[in-house]
Design a protein around this motif. Structure first.
Motif, short mmCIF file in Angstrom:
data_model
loop_
_atom_site.label_atom_id
_atom_site.label_comp_id
_atom_site.label_asym_id
_atom_site.label_seq_id
_atom_site.Cartn_x
_atom_site.Cartn_y
_atom_site.Cartn_z
N SER A 1 -3.38 2.20 10.10
CA SER A 1 -2.37 1.36 9.64
C SER A 1 -2.49 0.92 8.11
O SER A 1 -3.63 0.45 7.91
CB SER A 1 -2.03 0.18 10.58
N PRO A 2 -1.49 1.09 7.31
CA PRO A 2 -1.43 0.60 5.89
C PRO A 2 -1.84 -0.90 5.94
O PRO A 2 -2.49 -1.49 4.92
CB PRO A 2 -0.41 1.03 5.26
N ASN A 3 -1.43 -1.62 7.12
CA ASN A 3 -1.63 -2.90 6.96
C ASN A 3 -3.42 -3.47 6.91
O ASN A 3 -3.32 -4.61 6.51
CB ASN A 3 -1.24 -3.81 8.33
N ALA B 1 0.54 11.85 10.30
CA ALA B 1 -0.68 12.10 10.77
C ALA B 1 -1.56 10.61 10.64
O ALA B 1 -2.17 10.60 11.63
CB ALA B 1 -1.68 13.29 9.77
N LEU B 2 -1.41 9.96 9.82
CA LEU B 2 -2.10 8.70 9.83
C LEU B 2 -1.47 7.85 11.21
O LEU B 2 -2.42 7.13 11.72
CB LEU B 2 -1.72 8.08 8.48
N THR B 3 -0.23 7.90 11.05
CA THR B 3 0.30 6.84 12.21
C THR B 3 -0.23 7.36 13.61
O THR B 3 -0.68 6.64 14.55
CB THR B 3 1.64 6.93 12.27
N GLY C 1 -9.75 0.73 5.00
CA GLY C 1 -9.68 1.04 6.17
C GLY C 1 -9.14 2.34 6.46
O GLY C 1 -9.48 3.24 6.99
N LEU C 2 -8.04 2.76 5.57
CA LEU C 2 -7.38 4.12 5.82
C LEU C 2 -8.14 5.29 5.23
O LEU C 2 -8.39 6.18 6.03
CB LEU C 2 -6.03 3.99 4.69
N VAL D 1 0.77 -1.19 0.12
CA VAL D 1 0.10 0.12 0.04
C VAL D 1 0.81 1.37 0.14
O VAL D 1 0.68 2.15 -0.84
CB VAL D 1 -1.06 0.09 1.26
N GLN D 2 1.93 1.11 0.95
CA GLN D 2 2.73 2.49 0.92
C GLN D 2 3.51 2.47 -0.21
O GLN D 2 3.96 3.57 -0.85
CB GLN D 2 3.75 2.29 2.20
#
Length: 736
Positions: free
Chosen positions: A290-292, A283-285, A297-298, A269-270
């Motif tokens: 999580s990109p996992n 900001a996401l972290t 979901g993101l 994804v990254q």
């Protein structure tokens, strides 16, 4: 009274059980056979872990642990339906649904800090991923297409997309610095207890896994994926897909490989959205995103952030500018990177091969594809099939041979990644597998973010696997090929054991070979095109892949396979096929009261279960039930009574009615038991006389939404009402 345990699982197979189980119970009772259920669904497994938080009415026993113990006993007779191998998003969804129903369950702790949170996380991790199969599989796998199914596929060949010699579809795999290339393997000389630990560059030791018991002769493997090499590889494949004008499609197994593959998925994804994570990664972290968990979901979580609109715009811009991305559902905009459990390699790769080697793009059109499979252990299997189709065209189901499988899986053999011996490395240093005496058996130098994992394969299952392979080769006269690569560490140790144990059996006149997976694939495909069969004898992960790959090509689905697990202590486990399309079936049922799930796998498993019970319990009526069920199933196929494709045709419930009708008619015709024949003659007459009324009652409910009271934990009363809508049929069964 003799017993068959019928598992209550998840999604479409579980809904089908509400319809089919009353038929099974009614017919089995005539042979003095009791049919009991055990709840091993995802919801049931979650609930069983928290009795101290629940009311007396809500508590349920740990049925999976109970069945695991039963599987070690000779009286075991378990029919195991497909269950959810829960990814983290599925686990969270199930928890949320149960909480909404009044279960006082804790949230899943993403970053457990307290002892209580760590204990909660450990309980949830027990039910995540492929939690069921390792517990129940106290034997190795014998999986093949029943003759009735193979004959039907030949007489009614399913559609296969045409192949072009100019197809640009290929597999991309690492081949270096991955799990396959970094693997090390040892055979344990004597019983021991191992420790897995991380030794930092400053000498600091951290125990990753304490007290791993091992037995003499056991094969211990360990390996790791270099995250730096993975990121470079993924970035290169995104660019390659763009340059070659093909779809980018990632193929992992984030359900079974429940620790490692979600991490690999997150890196993909990254890699596909590099600018997004450069700009908004912090900001996401900080928001715990999580990109996992995937792009879906993101995006859902980002809506609650101040940067939400900008994040969504960045995603849309990248989708427009980057390489075309394979779609799971182009109508809904669900991409290959949306949910880690949506695209599972063992189902998605064969489906792509069937469809001209193409997947669907965002416009809903088929397109050549770059299938990205990071680890190279078995990627060559799929590339070999692609190359064969490019050279020779699509396979012909009307003439092609079969590839049954004998799979090594007993006692959690080769359960890479689906347990607690997989770790994302926190700091540079080395990971060591150490004996109780302090000897370092395996060691890898690792960097932060690397994914390290180990697995065990006990000697007794290997010995039994070799025996089962020879047994099947002798029973069929078909060549048996061990898919083992002498240049891979684990396989080299297995080859030595295969050569040690083969002389224990009579192999005179049999063709038994050892070939590396890609070579074995080419050999099997050459025979397939001649209409010849070849037994693939494989380890556990490759068993999972092969028992989808070849059946999907041969039969159109892997759900029609007979899957028998002869348990090593004498019992039997009978598995009913794959459940990969189960979520879509449930969604359709809820939307329009139509369940397209095909229970053919359940029919075959039940016949095998009854046959096994007849032998174990010296029950002649059970043998009659088994034989007549086989004949009824052949009629069922010839009369094309599997669920139709659209509203107004019979669905899963109608297919159960016709199986019951044909089974009753076969029982009425049999001459070995006059009383049994008489009982079923009356039922057969009633069902045949009321056929049109019953079918009308079953079809008339279609077209309206159906309320089953929950996705992961339906309400029994509501689900029964939905799945048994024919009063006439229900009353006829009751009369038996």
């Amino acid at each position: 009274m003799a017993k068959i345990i019928y598992t209550h699982t998840d999604e479409a197979p579980m809904l089908a059980t509400y319809s089919f189980l009353p038929i099974i119970a009614a017919y089995a009772r005539t042979a003095g056979v009791e049919v009991e259920t055990r709840d091993i669904s995802l919801a049931g497994r979650i609930i069983s872990q928290f009795p101290e938080r629940l009311t007396a009415d809500q508590r349920i026993d740990d049925a999976l642990a109970e069945l695991g113990e039963l599987a070690t006993r000779p009286e075991a007779n378990i029919i195991k339906l497909p269950n959810v191998s829960a990814s983290l998003p599925q686990l969270k969804a199930a928890i949320e649904e149960l909480q909404g129903k009044g279960y006082d369950l804790p949230d899943y702790p993403e970053n457990p800090q307290s002892d209580e949170e760590k204990a909660t996380r450990a309980k949830y991790d027990k039910v995540k991923g492929s939690a069921v199969n390792p517990v129940l599989r106290e034997g190795n796998s014998d999986r093949r297409a029943p003759a009735a199914v193979k004959n039907y596929a030949r007489n009614h060949p399913h559609s296969m997309g045409a192949w072009s010699k100019d197809s640009k579809t290929n597999v991309a795999t690492m081949g270096a610095h991955d799990f396959r290339s970094n693997e090390k393997s040892v055979v344990i000389e004597s019983d021991d207890t191992l420790t897995i630990k991380h030794v930092g560059v400053d000498g600091t030791e951290t125990v990753l896994k304490d007290a791993v018991p091992v037995l003499a002769g056991e094969v211990i493997d360990a390996t790791f994926m270099s995250v730096a090499a993975l990121r470079t590889f993924l970035t290169e494949q995104v660019a390659r897909a763009k340059a070659e004008d093909v779809l980018f499609s990632l193929h992992l197994k984030a359900t079974m490989m429940k620790v490692s593959d979600p991490i690999l998925f997150g890196h993909a994804v990254q890699a596909f959205f590099p600018t997004l994570f450069e700009q908004y990664g912090d900001a996401l972290t900080a928001a715990g995103i999580s990109p996992n968990d995937g792009l879906g979901g993101l995006l859902a979580a980002a809506e609650k952030l101040p940067e939400g609109a900008a994040i969504k715009a960045a995603v849309e811009q990248r989708l427009a500018e980057g390489p075309d991305l394979a779609m799971v559902d182009s109508d809904k905009g669900i991409t290959n990177l949306h949910v880690p459990s949506d695209v599972i390699i063992d189902a998605s790769m064969p489906a792509m091969i069937r469809t001209s080697g193409q997947m669907w793009n965002s416009a809903g059109e088929q397109q050549d594809t770059l299938a990205v499979i990071p680890d190279s252990s078995y990627a060559g299997v799929y590339q070999t099939v692609l190359d064969d189709c490019r050279a020779n065209g699509a396979f012909d189901p009307a003439t092609m041979g079969s590839v049954p499988n004998v799979g090594l899986m007993a006692k959690a053999a080769e359960e890479y990644g689906s347990h607690d011996k997989t770790f994302e490395i926190a700091s540079a240093g080395s990971v060591q597998v150490v004996s109780a005496g302090g000897d370092v058996l395996i060691e890898h130098d690792v960097e932060p973010g690397d994914v390290w994992r180990a697995c065990q394969t006990k000697d007794e299952p290997i010995r039994d696997w070799v025996k089962l392979a020879v047994t099947r080769a002798r029973a069929t006269g078909v060549p048996a090929v061990f898919w083992l690569d002498e240049t891979r560490a684990h396989d080299a140790n297995l080859i030595a054991k295969v050569k040690q144990y083969l002389p224990e059996h009579d192999t005179d006149g049999l063709t038994i070979e050892i070939m590396a997976p890609a070579e074995a694939t080419a050999y099997s495909l050459e025979r397939i095109r001649k209409g010849e069969d070849t037994i693939s004898v494989t380890g556990n992960v490759l068993r999972d892949y092969n028992t989808d790959l070849f059946p999907i090509l041969e039969l159109g689905t892997s759900a029609k396979m007979l899957s028998v697990v002869p348990l090593m202590n004498g019992g039997g486990l009978f598995e009913t096929g794959a459940g990969g399309s189960a979520p879509k079936h449930v969604q359709q049922l809820v939307k329009e009261n139509y369940l397209r799930w095909d229970s053919l796998g359940e029919f075959f498993a039940l016949a095998a279960s009854l046959e096994h019970l007849a032998s174990y319990d010296d029950n002649e009526r059970a043998k009659i039930l088994s034989d007549t069920l086989d004949r009824a199933t052949e009629t069922f196929l010839n009369e094309d009574r599997s669920p139709g494709r659209k509203l107004g045709t019979i669905d899963n419930r109608g297919s159960h009615f016709y199986l019951a009708l044909y089974w009753a008619e076969e029982l009425a015709k049999q001459t070995d038991d006059a009383d049994l024949a008489s009982s079923f003659a009356a039922l057969a007459g009633t069902l045949r006389e009321n056929e049109s009324r019953i079918v009308e009652e079953l079809i008339s409910v279609q077209g309206q939404p159906a309320d089953i009271g929950g996705y992961y934990e339906p309400d029994d009363e509501l689900a029964t009402k939905v799945m048994r809508p024919s009063t006439t049929f229900n009353e006829a069964l009751d009369s038996l």
